[in-house]
Write an enzyme that holds these catalytic residues in place. Structure first.
Site, PDB file in Angstrom:
ATOM      1  N   GLU A   8       1.089  -1.172   0.123  1.00 48.20           N
ATOM      2  CA  GLU A   8       0.012  -0.040  -0.110  1.00 48.20           C
ATOM      3  C   GLU A   8       0.723   1.300   0.058  1.00 48.20           C
ATOM      4  O   GLU A   8       0.477   2.414  -0.679  1.00 48.20           O
ATOM      5  CB  GLU A   8      -1.079   0.322   1.124  1.00 48.20           C
ATOM      6  CG  GLU A   8      -1.950  -1.057   1.167  1.00 48.20           C
ATOM      7  CD  GLU A   8      -2.749  -1.412  -0.176  1.00 48.20           C
ATOM      8  OE1 GLU A   8      -2.965  -0.150  -0.614  1.00 48.20           O
ATOM      9  OE2 GLU A   8      -3.150  -2.326  -0.304  1.00 48.20           O
ATOM     10  N   HIS A  24       1.808   2.194  -3.485  1.00 45.42           N
ATOM     11  CA  HIS A  24       0.911   3.152  -4.089  1.00 45.42           C
ATOM     12  C   HIS A  24       1.420   4.388  -3.856  1.00 45.42           C
ATOM     13  O   HIS A  24       1.091   5.544  -4.728  1.00 45.42           O
ATOM     14  CB  HIS A  24      -0.456   2.892  -3.748  1.00 45.42           C
ATOM     15  CG  HIS A  24      -0.833   1.429  -4.235  1.00 45.42           C
ATOM     16  ND1 HIS A  24      -0.740   1.193  -5.745  1.00 45.42           N
ATOM     17  CD2 HIS A  24      -1.418   0.478  -3.734  1.00 45.42           C
ATOM     18  CE1 HIS A  24      -1.079  -0.008  -5.893  1.00 45.42           C
ATOM     19  NE2 HIS A  24      -1.777  -0.390  -4.830  1.00 45.42           N
ATOM     20  N   HIS A  39       2.341   7.677  -6.388  1.00 49.87           N
ATOM     21  CA  HIS A  39       1.546   8.952  -6.183  1.00 49.87           C
ATOM     22  C   HIS A  39       2.655   9.890  -6.251  1.00 49.87           C
ATOM     23  O   HIS A  39       2.604  11.114  -6.985  1.00 49.87           O
ATOM     24  CB  HIS A  39       0.686   9.203  -5.104  1.00 49.87           C
ATOM     25  CG  HIS A  39      -0.279  10.182  -5.200  1.00 49.87           C
ATOM     26  ND1 HIS A  39      -1.025  10.491  -3.971  1.00 49.87           N
ATOM     27  CD2 HIS A  39      -0.551  11.013  -6.142  1.00 49.87           C
ATOM     28  CE1 HIS A  39      -1.836  11.681  -4.440  1.00 49.87           C
ATOM     29  NE2 HIS A  39      -1.502  12.008  -5.747  1.00 49.87           N
TER      30      HIS A  39
END
Length: 234
Positions: A100, A103, A107
């Site tokens: 996670e 991600h 970004h």
């Protein structure tokens, strides 16, 4: 026009394979939850350290209810970890937490596939809401009528947007896992056994996205063939 035997074969096959992959993921998560990390760090601590190591200071790590509900929210910049991942100290928790954060790193680095997926989100929201309604309306009205044909055509176009989204999701998920595993290994956060468990768990998770994408593509091809057949009948 009604849905033929091929439709039920596709739906049955997708449901069966999805169920098998989902059960496999749950078994692997349970298995690697029993491999406790030697470093003693929880999933939340793993996530926070990975963020710090990548120079990301504007993302918060929070706990969210449920199981396998882990996700990164780019809108409010939060890494949301399920309770068993947030608090527990095992290979499965480390894998999910690092994934996670992967991600969040995407970004921060403006990863192109994540940007593309984010741009598709508004369209997918509309497409997923109306595609099935329009497809069913087209079938009820009948493709022999112009109204039925165009309802199905628009519904299939919306369904194609959802299918595209599912395929754009694949590189996003695989890249996040690769970033997670590379960091866990390069920073010596886990032992060889723990790394192998984390890798196996993330591979199982990736299969769920692959099956979803292929299932969506199979259904899209089915509806496209129905439209083509209707054109030939005219």
């Amino acid at each position: 026009m009604v849905m033929d035997f091929g439709y039920y074969i596709i739906m049955g096959a997708v449901a069966l394979i999805s169920g098998m992959v989902s059960n496999s993921l749950k078994r692997k998560f349970k298995k690697y939850s029993n491999i406790h990390l030697r470093n003693g760090m929880s999933g939340a601590e793993i996530a926070e350290k990975m963020l710090a190591d990548h120079g990301i200071s504007d993302v918060k790590v929070i706990s969210t209810p449920g199981q396998l509900t882990d996700h990164y929210n780019p809108q409010n910049k939060t890494v949301n970890l399920s309770e068993v991942v947030y608090h527990h100290r095992n290979a499965a928790a480390a894998a999910v937490a690092a994934h996670e954060v992967g991600h969040a790193v995407q970004h921060a680095r403006a990863y192109k596939w994540l940007k593309m997926r984010s741009n598709l989100v508004p369209m997918v929201g509309v497409a997923s809401k109306f595609s099935n309604i329009l497809i069913m309306a087209g079938l009820v009205l009948g493709l022999a009528s112009n109204l039925g044909y165009w309802a199905l055509s628009i519904g299939v176009a919306f369904f194609a947007v959802s299918t595209l989204f599912s395929f754009v999701t694949l590189p996003v998920e695989y890249d996040a896992s690769n970033r997670a595993l590379a960091w866990l290994k390069n920073k010596n956060m886990v032992t060889r056994e723990e790394l192998a468990g984390a890798q196996d768990a993330l591979k199982a998770a990736a299969k769920t996205y692959l099956v979803s994408a292929l299932g969506s593509l199979a259904m899209l091809l089915y509806w496209v063939m129905k439209l083509m057949a209707a054109n030939r009948d005219d």
